[in-house]
Every structure is written in structure tokens, then in C-alpha cells.
Design a protein around this motif. Structure first.
Motif, short mmCIF file in Angstrom:
data_model
loop_
_atom_site.label_atom_id
_atom_site.label_comp_id
_atom_site.label_asym_id
_atom_site.label_seq_id
_atom_site.Cartn_x
_atom_site.Cartn_y
_atom_site.Cartn_z
N UNK A 206 0.92 -1.21 -0.11
CA UNK A 206 0.07 -0.05 -0.01
C UNK A 206 0.61 1.24 0.12
N UNK A 207 1.92 1.20 0.64
CA UNK A 207 2.97 2.35 0.72
C UNK A 207 3.43 2.79 -0.91
N UNK A 208 3.70 1.67 -1.50
CA UNK A 208 4.25 1.92 -2.78
C UNK A 208 3.16 2.52 -3.51
N UNK A 209 1.90 1.75 -3.71
CA UNK A 209 0.76 2.45 -4.48
C UNK A 209 0.43 3.77 -3.98
N UNK A 210 0.28 4.23 -2.77
CA UNK A 210 0.11 5.91 -2.25
C UNK A 210 1.19 6.57 -2.75
N UNK A 211 2.50 6.16 -2.67
CA UNK A 211 3.46 7.04 -3.39
C UNK A 211 3.57 7.07 -5.05
N UNK A 212 3.10 5.84 -5.38
CA UNK A 212 3.18 5.95 -6.94
C UNK A 212 2.22 6.88 -7.55
N UNK A 230 14.29 -1.55 5.22
CA UNK A 230 13.47 -2.24 4.58
C UNK A 230 12.41 -1.28 4.10
N UNK A 231 11.82 -0.31 5.10
CA UNK A 231 10.99 0.92 4.56
C UNK A 231 11.52 1.63 3.57
N UNK A 232 12.64 1.92 3.50
CA UNK A 232 13.52 3.08 2.40
C UNK A 232 13.33 2.04 1.24
N UNK A 233 13.81 0.69 1.10
CA UNK A 233 13.54 0.15 0.04
C UNK A 233 12.19 0.04 -0.58
N UNK A 234 11.26 -0.23 0.32
CA UNK A 234 9.82 -0.47 -0.18
C UNK A 234 9.15 1.02 -0.97
N UNK A 235 9.37 2.24 -0.04
CA UNK A 235 9.29 3.37 -0.76
C UNK A 235 9.91 3.72 -2.00
N UNK A 236 11.06 3.52 -2.09
CA UNK A 236 11.92 3.69 -3.16
C UNK A 236 11.41 2.99 -4.42
N UNK A 237 10.76 1.81 -4.23
CA UNK A 237 10.22 1.03 -5.40
C UNK A 237 9.17 1.47 -5.96
#
Length: 271
Positions: A206-212, A230-237
Motif C-alpha cells: 500500500x505504501x508503494x501504491x500511495x507514493x506511486x 526495509x521501509x526505505x527500499x519499499x518506498x523507493x520502489x
């Protein structure tokens, strides 16, 4: 001095563990982040600077942003503001800033005095870009009247529950960035069924979707805070996911009609 701002950066606000931002910034740079955001009142500029210095990434490859002028910081005089900016530079261990924001248009903020000092640092080449934060359209209009330099960015709370339609439109029209802080609404977006449905469809978080979703918007950049690798990688994706979102995905999130503003100070210009 970095002239182009990466559209995803590392937000560094936190109430505690400020000393840990040295390691966190160094880790973020190792993972590919090239945009770091802090502020005088965060009390962590020294540690952010330590992380920058410890990294193998050259300073000129990092887009570094900070903020001053926050209600009662610095003092009311012109010299206080000059000292505050020089203090930011000293704590960060740098001789220039890629972006310097006015943190709030409230309290000690005086449009003429504040922006004239910012303009001087810009003219001297110490500040690459001038930005503002938590500004409404009328505040932006007044700032544009005073500054010779263009407004480069307006940093505001922005996420699927606070989409900032008017300010995003202003950013497009004026051709400046809207930089979204709290882009994940401190986790409140994670349980939205619309966002979860899109996340499931793309096998994403959900974090990736919200940022995208935010990155799919014109003139929008994001600075999610992350304290773990972990969260840094997830967000950056999210940078890669944005290319895969369909119009249907975006419209589904656009249609969320709940509204939540997390940062809502009494002195905010919208109150």
C-alpha cells in the motif's frame, strides 16, 4: 550544486532518536536516494550532515533541502534570520543548500524581511533554490510579488486523503514543485480498500501504491520518512511502480472522498 530535484526523497522528521539520522541518511544514499529533507526545528541537521559526510556519494550528487522560519524560530530581526540560515549550513556541514524553505507563513514570518534575506542568499549562490512550506495560494501570490527568484517548491501535506487539488493546480500553472510531506498519512492510507485493491493487483505494498499515485501527478515530488532499510527500499520502489499504474488504478484512488489533514496547527494559514 544539484539543479534537478529527484522526485522521491528521504523525509527525516522524528520526535526522538535524532542521532540515528546519521546512519539512516547514509543507508538511504547507499540505496539510491539522492534527495534529503530536514529542517532547523527537527533538531537533526547535525546528524543528517554526519550521514552525508560518511556516505561515499559526493555532496554535489545529493539534493539537500532544509527549512527555517517556524513560528518563533528564529527571532524577529533580520540578523536572526541570517544567523539561522548560516546555522543550518554549519550543522549540515555544507557551504551551500540546494533548496531552502520558509517552514511556515506564521509567527516571525514577515514576507518582505524573510524573503529579501532568502533572495540575498540565492543571489550569493549559497542557496540554489527558494521554497516555501505550508503556503496557501494567497501566501504564494504575496511571495511571488516580493521574490526575484522563482518559487521552486511548496512543501505541504499531501496524500490520497488530502490530495491538495487547488495547490497542485497552482503548482502546474506556476511550474513549481509540490513536495508532499506525510505522503502516507502516517499509515492511515494502508487500510483503504481502494489502495489495497490496487496493491494486490500489482503485487505491491500500500505504501508503494500511495507514493506511486502521487508520483503520477504532474509537478509532485514525495519525501516519505523511513527509519528502517526495509521501509526505505519499499518506498523507493514506488518510482518503478508508477509506470505500471493504469488510468483505472489512478481514478480508483482519485475517487476516495474521505478527507484527513494530520498537520493542522492553529497558526496554519488555512485556519
Amino acid at each position: 550544486m544539484s539543479g534537478r530535484m529527484p522526485r522521491i526523497g528521504l523525509g527525516t522528521y522524528s520526535d526522538d532518536d535524532r542521532h540515528r539520522w546519521a546512519d539512516r541518511v547514509e543507508t538511504a544514499l547507499e540505496l539510491g536516494y539522492r534527495h534529503v529533507d530536514t529542517a532547523q526545528v527537527y533538531g537533526n541537521e547535525e546528524y543528517v550532515g554526519e550521514g552525508l559526510a560518511a556516505s561515499d556519494v559526493p555532496r554535489q550528487e545529493v539534493f539537500l533541502a532544509t527549512k527555517t522560519v517556524h513560528v518563533d524560530v528564529p527571532g524577529p530581526d533580520r540578523s536572526d534570520l541570517t544567523d539561522a540560515i548560516e546555522g543550518c549550513l554549519d550543522r549540515l556541514g555544507t557551504d551551500y543548500l540546494d533548496l531552502l524553505y520558509v517552514h511556515w507563513p506564521a509567527g516571525v514570518y514577515d514576507p518582505e524581511t524573510t524573503l529579501e534575506v532568502y533572495q540575498e542568499f540565492y543571489d550569493d549562490g549559497v542557496v540554489g533554490h527558494i521554497g516555501v512550506s505550508n503556503f496557501e495560494p494567497e501566501n504564494l501570490d504575496r511571495a511571488r510579488e516580493i521574490l526575484d527568484a522563482p518559487i521552486f517548491a511548496n512543501q505541504v501535506e499531501c496524500h490520497p486523503l488530502c490530495p491538495q487539488d487547488e495547490l497542485r493546480a497552482y503548482a502546474r500553472e506556476d511550474d513549481h514543485w509540490l513536495v508532499a510531506y506525510c505522503p502516507l498519512a502516517r499509515g492511515e492510507v494502508f487500510d483503504r480498500p481502494e489502495i489495497r485493491a490496487v496493491a494486490d493487483r500489482h503485487d505491491a505494498s500500500p505504501a508503494q501504491v500511495s507514493l506511486a499515485w502521487l508520483l503520477s501527478k504532474e509537478n509532485v515530488a514525495v519525501i516519505p520518512k523511513a527509519s528502517s532499510e526495509e521501509h526505505m527500499r519499499d518506498n523507493f520502489a514506488a518510482c518503478e511502480l508508477v509506470e505500471d499504474l493504469t488510468e483505472e488504478d489512478i481514478e480508483r484512488i482519485d475517487a476516495i472522498d474521505d478527507r484527513t489533514r494530520l498537520i493542522d496547527r492553529e497558526y496554519a494559514p488555512w485556519n
